[in-house]
Scaffold this motif. Structure first.
Motif, PDB file in Angstrom:
ATOM      1  N   PRO A 152       0.800  -1.230   0.000  1.00  0.00           N
ATOM      2  CA  PRO A 152       0.000   0.000   0.000  1.00  0.00           C
ATOM      3  C   PRO A 152       0.834   1.282   0.000  1.00  0.00           C
ATOM      4  CG  PRO A 152      -0.782  -1.522   1.695  1.00  0.00           C
ATOM      5  CD  PRO A 152       0.468  -2.104   1.120  1.00  0.00           C
ATOM      6  N   THR A 153       1.956   1.293   0.691  1.00  0.00           N
ATOM      7  CA  THR A 153       2.784   2.500   0.732  1.00  0.00           C
ATOM      8  C   THR A 153       3.251   2.873  -0.670  1.00  0.00           C
ATOM      9  OG1 THR A 153       3.519   2.044   2.986  1.00  0.00           O
ATOM     10  CG2 THR A 153       4.910   3.496   1.663  1.00  0.00           C
ATOM     11  N   ILE A 154       3.740   1.900  -1.412  1.00  0.00           N
ATOM     12  CA  ILE A 154       4.226   2.153  -2.777  1.00  0.00           C
ATOM     13  C   ILE A 154       3.078   2.603  -3.677  1.00  0.00           C
ATOM     14  CG2 ILE A 154       5.298   1.109  -4.809  1.00  0.00           C
ATOM     15  CD1 ILE A 154       7.253   1.593  -2.535  1.00  0.00           C
ATOM     16  N   ALA A 155       1.942   1.941  -3.587  1.00  0.00           N
ATOM     17  CA  ALA A 155       0.789   2.308  -4.429  1.00  0.00           C
ATOM     18  C   ALA A 155       0.347   3.742  -4.142  1.00  0.00           C
ATOM     19  CB  ALA A 155      -0.365   1.337  -4.191  1.00  0.00           C
ATOM     20  N   LEU A 156       0.292   4.120  -2.868  1.00  0.00           N
ATOM     21  CA  LEU A 156      -0.099   5.483  -2.515  1.00  0.00           C
ATOM     22  C   LEU A 156       0.948   6.496  -2.977  1.00  0.00           C
ATOM     23  CD1 LEU A 156      -1.539   4.851   1.058  1.00  0.00           C
ATOM     24  CD2 LEU A 156      -2.833   5.586  -0.960  1.00  0.00           C
TER      25      LEU A 156
ATOM     26  N   TYR B 124       5.907   4.529   7.591  1.00  0.00           N
ATOM     27  CA  TYR B 124       6.638   4.738   8.849  1.00  0.00           C
ATOM     28  C   TYR B 124       6.127   3.794   9.935  1.00  0.00           C
ATOM     29  CZ  TYR B 124       9.488   7.515  12.047  1.00  0.00           C
ATOM     30  OH  TYR B 124      10.457   7.942  12.919  1.00  0.00           O
ATOM     31  N   ALA B 125       4.812   3.605   9.983  1.00  0.00           N
ATOM     32  CA  ALA B 125       4.214   2.700  10.965  1.00  0.00           C
ATOM     33  C   ALA B 125       4.631   1.242  10.721  1.00  0.00           C
ATOM     34  CB  ALA B 125       2.696   2.815  10.935  1.00  0.00           C
TER      35      ALA B 125
ATOM     36  N   LEU C 258      11.563   6.289   3.156  1.00  0.00           N
ATOM     37  CA  LEU C 258      10.360   6.831   2.526  1.00  0.00           C
ATOM     38  C   LEU C 258      10.726   7.876   1.476  1.00  0.00           C
ATOM     39  CD1 LEU C 258       8.121   7.184   5.674  1.00  0.00           C
ATOM     40  CD2 LEU C 258       7.593   5.775   3.681  1.00  0.00           C
ATOM     41  N   LYS C 259      11.671   8.752   1.803  1.00  0.00           N
ATOM     42  CA  LYS C 259      12.044   9.824   0.879  1.00  0.00           C
ATOM     43  C   LYS C 259      12.719   9.277  -0.369  1.00  0.00           C
ATOM     44  CE  LYS C 259      12.537  13.942  -0.641  1.00  0.00           C
ATOM     45  NZ  LYS C 259      11.374  14.523  -1.296  1.00  0.00           N
ATOM     46  N   ILE C 260      13.634   8.352  -0.228  1.00  0.00           N
ATOM     47  CA  ILE C 260      14.349   7.852  -1.406  1.00  0.00           C
ATOM     48  C   ILE C 260      13.422   7.003  -2.280  1.00  0.00           C
ATOM     49  CG2 ILE C 260      15.366   5.708  -0.495  1.00  0.00           C
ATOM     50  CD1 ILE C 260      17.135   8.355  -2.679  1.00  0.00           C
ATOM     51  N   ALA C 261      12.481   6.279  -1.665  1.00  0.00           N
ATOM     52  CA  ALA C 261      11.499   5.539  -2.463  1.00  0.00           C
ATOM     53  C   ALA C 261      10.641   6.520  -3.256  1.00  0.00           C
ATOM     54  CB  ALA C 261      10.624   4.668  -1.561  1.00  0.00           C
TER      55      ALA C 261
END
Length: 112
Positions: free
Chosen positions: A2-6, A56-57, A65-68
């Motif tokens: 989900p993180t990548i999709a968002l 992060y959670a 998170l930033k580099i992704a």
């Protein structure tokens, strides 16, 4: 994931918010362009903030998170650059992307 999709959805909206006016919108008043871009960016934030909180959670660091997000941004922008702006990809774009992917590897490799 989900993180990548968002993050992908967020970057699509942000790329449009920042660059839509370069193709066919150069005759619009700058204030109108800024206001339209802010409206599009609001939608981007609705995806970016949950993506970062969720990542992060789930144990991603701020740097991860930033580099992704940067790697996704380059991928999304490359598609936008070719499809919307009509600019060709060059070997330098691929080399820059390889450098960013190396940074991704460094930050995710041996994650503490």
């Amino acid at each position: 994931m989900p993180t990548i999709a968002l993050l992908i959805l967020s970057n699509i909206f942000m790329t449009v918010a920042w660059y839509w006016h370069l193709k066919g919108g150069m005759n619009k008043p700058i204030l109108a362009v800024v206001l339209i871009s802010w409206g599009i960016a609001l939608v981007e934030y609705c995806f970016a903030v949950p993506a970062n909180r969720l990542g992060y959670a789930n144990g991603w660091s701020g740097a991860q998170l930033k580099i992704a997000q940067e790697a996704i941004t380059l991928t999304v922008f490359a598609g936008f650059m070719v499809a919307v702006l009509g600019e060709p990809l060059h070997w330098r774009h691929l080399a820059a992307f390889a450098c960013i992917m190396a940074a991704v590897a460094f930050l995710f490799w041996g994650k503490p």
